[in-house]
Design a protein around this motif. Sequence first.
Motif, PDB file in Angstrom:
ATOM      1  N   VAL A   1      46.195  53.976  42.621  1.00 34.68           N
ATOM      2  CA  VAL A   1      45.680  52.265  42.404  1.00 34.68           C
ATOM      3  C   VAL A   1      44.937  52.323  44.273  1.00 34.68           C
ATOM      4  CG1 VAL A   1      44.783  50.901  42.421  1.00 34.68           C
ATOM      5  CG2 VAL A   1      46.122  51.712  40.744  1.00 34.68           C
ATOM      6  N   MET A   2      45.362  53.118  45.363  1.00 32.82           N
ATOM      7  CA  MET A   2      45.520  52.679  46.459  1.00 32.82           C
ATOM      8  C   MET A   2      44.401  53.634  46.379  1.00 32.82           C
ATOM      9  SD  MET A   2      48.517  51.394  48.559  1.00 32.82           S
ATOM     10  CE  MET A   2      47.874  51.875  49.769  1.00 32.82           C
TER      11      MET A   2
ATOM     12  N   CYS B   1      35.964  41.815  45.758  1.00 32.04           N
ATOM     13  CA  CYS B   1      37.610  41.603  46.248  1.00 32.04           C
ATOM     14  C   CYS B   1      38.802  41.763  45.268  1.00 32.04           C
ATOM     15  CB  CYS B   1      37.252  39.345  45.868  1.00 32.04           C
ATOM     16  SG  CYS B   1      36.663  38.379  47.143  1.00 32.04           S
ATOM     17  N   TRP B   2      37.875  42.329  44.422  1.00 27.81           N
ATOM     18  CA  TRP B   2      38.987  42.837  43.236  1.00 27.81           C
ATOM     19  C   TRP B   2      39.175  43.306  43.931  1.00 27.81           C
ATOM     20  CZ3 TRP B   2      40.192  47.403  40.712  1.00 27.81           C
ATOM     21  CH2 TRP B   2      40.948  46.933  39.299  1.00 27.81           C
ATOM     22  N   VAL B   3      39.049  44.338  44.844  1.00 28.84           N
ATOM     23  CA  VAL B   3      39.341  45.660  44.843  1.00 28.84           C
ATOM     24  C   VAL B   3      40.560  45.559  46.226  1.00 28.84           C
ATOM     25  CG1 VAL B   3      38.539  47.538  46.751  1.00 28.84           C
ATOM     26  CG2 VAL B   3      37.411  47.434  45.074  1.00 28.84           C
ATOM     27  N   LEU B   4      40.276  44.211  47.082  1.00 24.52           N
ATOM     28  CA  LEU B   4      41.288  44.525  47.684  1.00 24.52           C
ATOM     29  C   LEU B   4      42.764  43.534  47.198  1.00 24.52           C
ATOM     30  CD1 LEU B   4      42.372  43.264  50.695  1.00 24.52           C
ATOM     31  CD2 LEU B   4      41.078  41.170  50.355  1.00 24.52           C
ATOM     32  N   GLN B   5      42.112  42.817  45.822  1.00 19.72           N
ATOM     33  CA  GLN B   5      43.577  42.562  45.600  1.00 19.72           C
ATOM     34  C   GLN B   5      44.142  43.590  44.724  1.00 19.72           C
ATOM     35  OE1 GLN B   5      42.812  38.690  42.423  1.00 19.72           O
ATOM     36  NE2 GLN B   5      40.809  39.029  43.149  1.00 19.72           N
ATOM     37  N   ALA B   6      43.347  44.489  44.166  1.00 21.33           N
ATOM     38  CA  ALA B   6      43.986  46.360  43.430  1.00 21.33           C
ATOM     39  C   ALA B   6      45.011  46.369  44.820  1.00 21.33           C
ATOM     40  CB  ALA B   6      43.080  46.616  43.057  1.00 21.33           C
ATOM     41  N   ALA B   7      44.157  46.852  45.947  1.00 20.96           N
ATOM     42  CA  ALA B   7      45.135  47.504  46.612  1.00 20.96           C
ATOM     43  C   ALA B   7      46.372  47.327  47.329  1.00 20.96           C
ATOM     44  CB  ALA B   7      43.798  47.594  48.110  1.00 20.96           C
ATOM     45  N   GLU B   8      46.145  45.660  47.411  1.00 21.64           N
ATOM     46  CA  GLU B   8      47.029  45.183  48.362  1.00 21.64           C
ATOM     47  C   GLU B   8      48.697  44.918  46.841  1.00 21.64           C
ATOM     48  OE1 GLU B   8      49.547  44.250  51.215  1.00 21.64           O
ATOM     49  OE2 GLU B   8      46.948  44.617  51.462  1.00 21.64           O
ATOM     50  N   PHE B   9      47.729  44.741  46.168  1.00 26.28           N
ATOM     51  CA  PHE B   9      48.610  44.851  44.784  1.00 26.28           C
ATOM     52  C   PHE B   9      49.278  45.770  44.616  1.00 26.28           C
ATOM     53  CE2 PHE B   9      46.497  41.095  42.716  1.00 26.28           C
ATOM     54  CZ  PHE B   9      47.063  40.060  44.127  1.00 26.28           C
TER      55      PHE B   9
END
Length: 402
Positions: A248-249, A231-239
Amino acid sequence: MTMTTRREFFGLAAGAAGFFSVDHAWADATSPYDLVTTTDRARILAAANRYLSEQPVTVTASTSPRSQGGPHDYFSEGDYWWPDEKNPDGPYIRRDGFSNPANFDDHRKAMVRLSLIVPALAAAWELTGEKKYANHASEHLNAWFVEAKTKMNPNLEYAQAIFHLNKGRGTGIIDTLHLVEPARAATVLANGGVLKDAPDIKSWFAEYLEWMRNSKNGQEERDAKNNHGTCWVLQAAEFARFTNNSDVMTWGRERFKSTIVPDQVAADGSLPLELARTKPYSYCLFDLDVLGTICQTLSTPQDNLWTFTTPDGRGMRKVVAFMYPFIKDKTKWPYKHDVEHWDDFPNRQPTLVFAGIAYGNEDYITTWKALNPDPTVPEVIRNFPIRQPLLWMEKPQTHKKG
């Protein structure tokens, strides 16, 4: 059950933003966008029209005396923590899988509400071009991230606190998973030129992303081995996608390949860390969707996470193939049943449509169509954060979504 016709299926173009079909030389008769539009148009507009009368509710609308933060600080308490009967005045103790209804969760409910309202309004604007939907979505986003009287501070220092034990934990960063689809909605609206206060909203997400990356809580959650790390990676990716942070992507793609898949996916495609929980079925569905959405948001033609495999063959294709039979027919689930909400899953898991297009699998798409897109049980809604797959598709012959 609504079936996918062969014309629909084999006409799916590889045009969905962030992922690419790998198994077919696709025709161009019907795009992924059109598939989802046909399936979801009525439900999107019905929801958006209801939400036009809903006013913003942010963290400033409620407070808890147990929070060590201020009125603009998000606060929540750990779900599975309860008073100790042997020591009533001492720290709470953990009962995995059993949510304590007395814990403060008003802020999380407000954030989940935002995650229902804004994506539906953005999807309705995408379908119709009617500014009333974009304007109302902007009003909610402004209240949460711009307006001085109501906005949330861009950190989660006080999330999932434990009474008499700590003021907040890295574990709490999973709560802002419910900002992922609002960020995707904001991207769609901003790229369409209809998001009010777009620079200020982007600035909030950029600041929050930096807090996630540099704070003690953020780094602890980043390094979590199970669905929390995913979930951390998904949040960082989309933000990062919303704020145009390509570094970051790129990091997220490498993290998925070097850490997430090796740490979480077994040789048969199962998710052992989720199977070990007291709610293994719903946790596996949850992590499936987070993994699938990472693939959706971060894949590029040169670096397609849908097709990535470790040297021993582990990857997203196996994860979807492992879970699919149990989504299609839950009675085949060979593991223990969840201690809560066993009867309330599965829902219309978005990874089925994402993977159905990516892998050219008609069965995945047909099953996705047949499932419930709008659960009503609050705990189920909380574990079903991607509800508007239209926002994750590229609209043919229009502006790009970012």
